[in-house]
Design a protein around this motif. Structure first.
Motif, PDB file in Angstrom:
ATOM      1  N   SER A 227       0.811  -1.221   0.000  1.00 49.09           N
ATOM      2  CA  SER A 227       0.000   0.000   0.000  1.00 49.09           C
ATOM      3  C   SER A 227       0.844   1.271   0.000  1.00 49.09           C
ATOM      4  CB  SER A 227      -0.938  -0.001   1.216  1.00 49.09           C
ATOM      5  OG  SER A 227      -0.202  -0.163   2.420  1.00 49.09           O
ATOM      6  N   GLY A 234      -0.687   2.299  -3.343  1.00 46.65           N
ATOM      7  CA  GLY A 234      -1.373   3.241  -2.454  1.00 46.65           C
ATOM      8  C   GLY A 234      -2.125   4.350  -3.151  1.00 46.65           C
ATOM      9  N   ASP A 238      -9.642   2.184  -6.398  1.00 41.82           N
ATOM     10  CA  ASP A 238     -10.214   0.845  -6.429  1.00 41.82           C
ATOM     11  C   ASP A 238     -10.601   0.459  -7.854  1.00 41.82           C
ATOM     12  OD1 ASP A 238      -9.888   0.764  -3.719  1.00 41.82           O
ATOM     13  OD2 ASP A 238     -12.031   0.829  -3.221  1.00 41.82           O
ATOM     14  N   THR A 281      -9.611  -5.359  -1.629  1.00 44.00           N
ATOM     15  CA  THR A 281      -9.686  -5.099  -0.192  1.00 44.00           C
ATOM     16  C   THR A 281      -8.456  -5.647   0.526  1.00 44.00           C
ATOM     17  OG1 THR A 281     -12.110  -5.113  -0.182  1.00 44.00           O
ATOM     18  CG2 THR A 281     -11.011  -5.572   1.907  1.00 44.00           C
ATOM     19  N   ARG A 284      -5.229  -3.637  -0.214  1.00 48.67           N
ATOM     20  CA  ARG A 284      -5.221  -2.354   0.507  1.00 48.67           C
ATOM     21  C   ARG A 284      -4.633  -2.494   1.912  1.00 48.67           C
ATOM     22  NH1 ARG A 284      -5.290   0.898  -3.496  1.00 48.67           N
ATOM     23  NH2 ARG A 284      -7.271   1.380  -4.478  1.00 48.67           N
ATOM     24  N   SER A 285      -4.694  -3.688   2.467  1.00 57.19           N
ATOM     25  CA  SER A 285      -4.265  -3.879   3.855  1.00 57.19           C
ATOM     26  C   SER A 285      -2.796  -4.260   3.986  1.00 57.19           C
ATOM     27  CB  SER A 285      -5.116  -4.976   4.505  1.00 57.19           C
ATOM     28  OG  SER A 285      -4.779  -6.262   3.977  1.00 57.19           O
TER      29      SER A 285
END
Length: 408
Positions: A227, A234, A238, A281, A284-285
């Motif tokens: 990210s 980053g 989306d 999702t 992103r983490s």
């Protein structure tokens, strides 16, 4: 060359009620057709075809070479042929191969087959993939012998490698994470085995602790997927990331090529929108790591005109502008856009060199898009000048690509 929350019937084409990771939620067992359909979806999500399909072939008969620093390994035949394929594998033997890297008869596999990721698969999902493969027509095809130098040609040595690098455990959802995140983690880590290409290797050739920081694989650079806003994903929206995964292109981010294009062609483009969203999702983490080239917009100022730059500009106008355009946008096709791509911002020019040498292609819903190899039509000096120009013009990178890169 390698890849689930509350699966609804629509998610995997009528496979019945399942939990997040393939465990049966209802006592009624699915019929064989449902298992095969599920296995086909999972097979694609695991990107098996990209490795087990030889060049100029559409069958899963193996034979694709994987050049390594210590030799060459060839992908095996995974059709259900009983002599040259996997037709004699029992369920137990299949699970042992995917989890421990041990094939029939106790033969240790090399981790070119990403069993260190597939080990995370549930029993149900792993056996569904087997059911799908066994539903295909068996094809007899012998593959070349691996060509590895000593001691890497001693398969028993994998016992010690596995002790260091293979977790041999199944995926466990994290209770403090959303179902979508857990689904994305399973798709990315177990099936998609994305870490196998995008994570640097340690001195044993196992995965290092710098997860998804980017790495070079068979000459191609697999970019940073963390990210991090400069080096990674980053600053991607989306929509951009979803589009890139499902189509191989994203506005302002360029197009997939090489092994990534294969991952899209054989696997990612078949996945449902909800699965792609779950992967986004999860990505992103991933903790940011500042490593690798910085993808950026085209520079507004024109680089200083040197002899090498001028030569590269002339070559681009002659050979490339017809498809790519000098403004970074693709002519007729978004897959030809260069602006914003990581590959044109990489000072090493790894993927630019690879594309010019070997070409690249991608089967899409709109037909096949491809770029041929330029190796036979241009000299190493010309390709080096062209590469340096592309990096300067589209990525603002001052790089002097050596002709020797095209002679390796």
């Amino acid at each position: 060359m390698l890849l689930r929350y509350a699966l609804l019937t629509s998610l995997v084409v009528g496979m019945g009620s399942h939990t997040a990771f393939g465990q049966t939620a209802a006592p009624s067992a699915p019929n064989q057709n449902d298992i095969v359909k599920k296995g086909e979806y999972l097979f694609r999500a695991a990107d098996c075809a990209a490795c087990h399909t030889a060049p100029d072939s559409k069958k899963l008969t193996g034979g694709r070479p994987f050049p390594l620093p210590f030799g060459t390994v060839y992908a095996v035949n995974i059709t259900p042929d009983t002599q040259s394929g996997i037709g004699q594998y029992t369920d137990a033997e299949w699970l042992k191969a995917l989890r421990e890297g041990v094939g029939r008869g106790g033969k240790h596999l090399y981790p070119v087959m990403p069993y260190t990721a597939y080990t995370l698969l549930s029993d149900e999902d792993a056996l569904a993939i087997k059911a799908y493969l066994f539903s295909l027509h068996p094809e007899k095809a012998e593959i070349p012998q691996n060509k590895l130098v000593f001691p890497f040609n001693q398969r028993w040595g994998m016992i010690f490698w596995n002790l260091l690098n293979n977790p041999n455990k199944r995926f466990q959802p994290e209770a403090n994470r959303s179902p979508e995140w857990n689904r994305g983690a399973y798709l990315t880590e177990a099936l998609g085995h994305c870490s196998q290409c995008h994570t640097p290797r340690n001195f044993t050739y196992g995965l290092s602790s710098k997860a998804y920081a980017g790495a070079v694989q068979v000459g191609w650079k697999a970019y940073n997927l963390t990210s991090d806003k400069e080096h990674g994903l980053g600053n991607w929206t989306d929509e951009q990331l979803s589009s890139y995964l499902s189509t191989g292109k994203a506005v302002g981010r360029g197009a997939a090529s090489g092994p990534m294009a294969e991952a899209v062609e054989h696997g990612l483009r078949y996945m449902t929108p909800s699965d792609i969203s779950a992967m986004v999702t999860y990505f992103r983490s991933i903790a940011p790591i500042a490593k690798g080239p910085i993808a950026q917009d085209m520079p507004s100022a024109k680089p200083s005109i040197s002899t090498a730059y001028k030569r590269g500009e002339e070559l681009f106008a002659q050979a490339c502008a017809g498809c790519h355009l000098a403004n970074g946008l693709g002519r007729q096709s978004d897959w030809a856009a260069l602006a914003g791509a990581h590959s044109v911002s990489d000072p090493a020019g790894s993927n630019i060199v690879q594309v010019l040498l070997t070409g690249t292609s991608l089967e899409t819903d709109q037909g096949k898009v491809f770029m041929p190899s330029f190796e036979k039509g241009y000299t190493a000096d010309e390709l080096a000048a062209l590469s340096s120009y592309i990096l300067a013009h589209f990525g603002g990178v001052k790089a002097d690509i050596s002709p020797s890169e095209f002679k390796k």
